[in-house]
Design an enzyme around this catalytic site. Structure first.
Site: not given
Length: 533
Positions: A209-211, A327
């Site tokens: 997802l993130d990352p 971010r």
């Protein structure tokens, strides 16, 4: 066939080969068959030939060789690109592994091996695949077994902690097997790029997802802007895994769908971002105090924390000239200030508790952090003099069961004991659901003077079958694995999903799983006036 015709037989040789690294060869089995007479052998041979012909997709042939005795070896060779078995090794059976197994295991062609030190978890994850096989494996102490499993796999999906990935990658290089991970690519992983290319393998990192989804969805916008002659001037990307609003029913307004230790560690990472051309650095000890409101979803009442060092993403995304580069991590408003009180108290310190109960641990922290004689003054100081915040902290600690009469789970570590409490008290109940949020805000300028602001947002909820975090992380890793199995990723080395050849088919596949972004483009005020008048 052999038994019904009263034949004796033995397997002289059996070689199973699969298509791997663009090389294909035939599998074969050599059988020695003996019968009472030649006619019976001929009948057996005819029946085996008929059986081989039935499996048209196998592209199988049969060759017979007589010898001087009354026996006839039967050699069957099989070669096929269509319908061939594909072997996937999943390392780890944690919170997101089930979606990887479920997605890849939908096909009868995919044989899924799930390896975990916890046999029950391996069984549970393997059961999500049509052809799932659990294996109990301690990766740290079973290297020879691990390398054997890697050698027999077409792709390895590692869901283990990121610190273990370099050694897994080393084994994949040795066995020439592709690797997918959902974790950040460390410098150590990146240093393996040349060796992976030489071995002819792909190590696809940051497929979560993130990352992961954040890279792909952002690059889709960035590449579109560039294709039209534009330049990105401002970039912001935020993401968060949270309880659904109706289930954010505790003082932290947070529940754990992954390791509490990971959440607490991430809340103390250093962060670097750029604002109006200026580089801003935030020390990890100050991160929780640096949260700011985030208003894209105003009804959710969110806040945002800077997420690690985002400056290198300017190079990775090809937007080095952007004046703003940020971010962030999303939380419900008030999470950071409350967790910051607990950090100031020392509950996030990896130190001995000084006893077997929470009252002894808290007394030790009171003395360490300033020699306080009572909890009220200690809490007030740790709350920066904010009485309302101190009251929230006291109420939260009481609701978590961190009171005088409760024992501490791990006297050797206060933070690990605190994590045990969080994991026990702040987990999702069966009827509750989690929520994943992601938002990109990207501004672009064009040669004709026009400007655009792109808003790309994702909101996914968990359901009775799977959490939103499991869907978004696991399906992304599984889709990347599918691309490697189908040879749609030809580049070798250590890769991120920032290339169009990777992110386009990935995003398309994720949309089919309900993981789809809402896209909105706003023109600048001057352009709107020209359009209207």
């Amino acid at each position: 066939i052999f038994e019904s015709h009263d034949c004796d037989f033995s397997i002289q040789d059996c070689t199973v080969r699969r298509k791997k690294n663009e090389a294909s060869d035939k599998s074969s089995v050599l059988l020695r068959v003996s019968a009472k007479d030649a006619d019976l052998l001929d009948e057996v041979t005819r029946k085996i030939s008929s059986l081989v012909d039935l499996i048209t997709t196998a592209d199988a042939t049969i060759q017979c060789f007589h010898d001087d005795s009354e026996s006839k070896p039967v050699n069957v060779e099989i070669s096929s690109d269509e319908g061939i078995e594909q072997h996937i090794l999943i390392l780890g059976a944690g919170r997101v592994a089930s979606s990887v197994s479920e997605y890849l295991g939908r096909s009868n062609q995919c044989v899924i091996t799930v390896a975990s030190a916890l046999e029950d978890e391996a069984n549970s994850v393997a059961n999500h695949a049509k052809r799932g096989h659990p294996i109990a494996l301690d990766v740290l102490n079973g290297k020879s077994h691990l390398e054997s499993l890697i050698n027999n796999a077409d792709v390895v999906v590692s869901l283990l902690p990121a610190s273990m990935h370099p050694s897994i990658a080393e084994s994949c290089i040795s066995k020439k097997t592709n690797l997918v991970t959902a974790s950040y690519a460390s410098d150590e992983m990146r240093s393996l790029h040349t060796r992976c290319k030489e071995a002819g393998i792909t190590v696809l990192n940051e497929m979560g997802l993130d990352p992961g989804i954040d890279h792909m969805s952002a690059m889709k916008i960035i590449d579109d802007v560039k294709s039209r002659g534009g330049e990105v001037t401002s970039f912001s990307s935020v993401c968060g895994g949270l309880p659904a609003p109706e289930d954010a029913n505790n003082h932290l307004m947070y529940k754990f769908s992954w390791s509490p230790m990971g959440v607490l560690s991430a809340s103390q990472n250093d962060a670097v971002y750029r604002a109006d051309g200026n580089v801003i650095k935030v020390d990890g000890k100050d991160l929780l105090a640096s949260s700011i409101p985030f208003s894209f979803w105003p009804s959710l009442h969110l806040e945002c924390l800077p997420n690690r060092d985002c400056i290198p993403y300017g190079d990775r995304y090809g937007i080095q000239n952007a004046r703003n580069m940020f971010r962030g991590t999303l939380r419900y408003y008030g999470f950071s200030s409350l967790l910051n009180v607990f950090k100031n108290m020392g509950l996030l310190d990896d130190i001995e508790s000084g006893g077997n109960s929470w009252d002894k641990a808290l007394y030790k922290l009171q003395k360490m952090k300033g020699g306080f004689n009572d909890m009220n003054s200690f809490l007030l100081t740790c709350s920066g003099g904010d009485e309302a915040l101190a009251l929230r902290a006291a109420t939260c600690l009481k609701s978590l069961g961190i009171t005088k009469e409760n024992k501490i789970s791990q006297p050797s570590s206060i933070v690990r004991s605190f994590c045990d409490v969080l994991e026990e008290q702040l987990t999702f109940k069966d009827h509750e659901r989690d929520m994943v949020l992601m938002h990109h805000g990207i501004q672009a300028a064009f040669e004709d003077g026009s400007r655009e602001t792109h808003h790309s947002s994702l909101q996914i909820f968990g359901d009775s079958k799977m959490t939103a975090m499991c869907k978004t992380v696991g399906y992304t890793a599984a889709v990347g694995t599918k691309l490697l199995l189908s040879e749609k990723i030809n580049e070798k080395g250590v890769l991120l999903p920032t290339n169009k050849d990777i992110y386009e088919p990935c995003l398309e596949a994720l949309e089919k799983e309900g993981i789809k972004f809402n896209e909105e483009i706003l023109m600048d005020r001057e352009e709107i006036q020209q359009f209207i008048f």
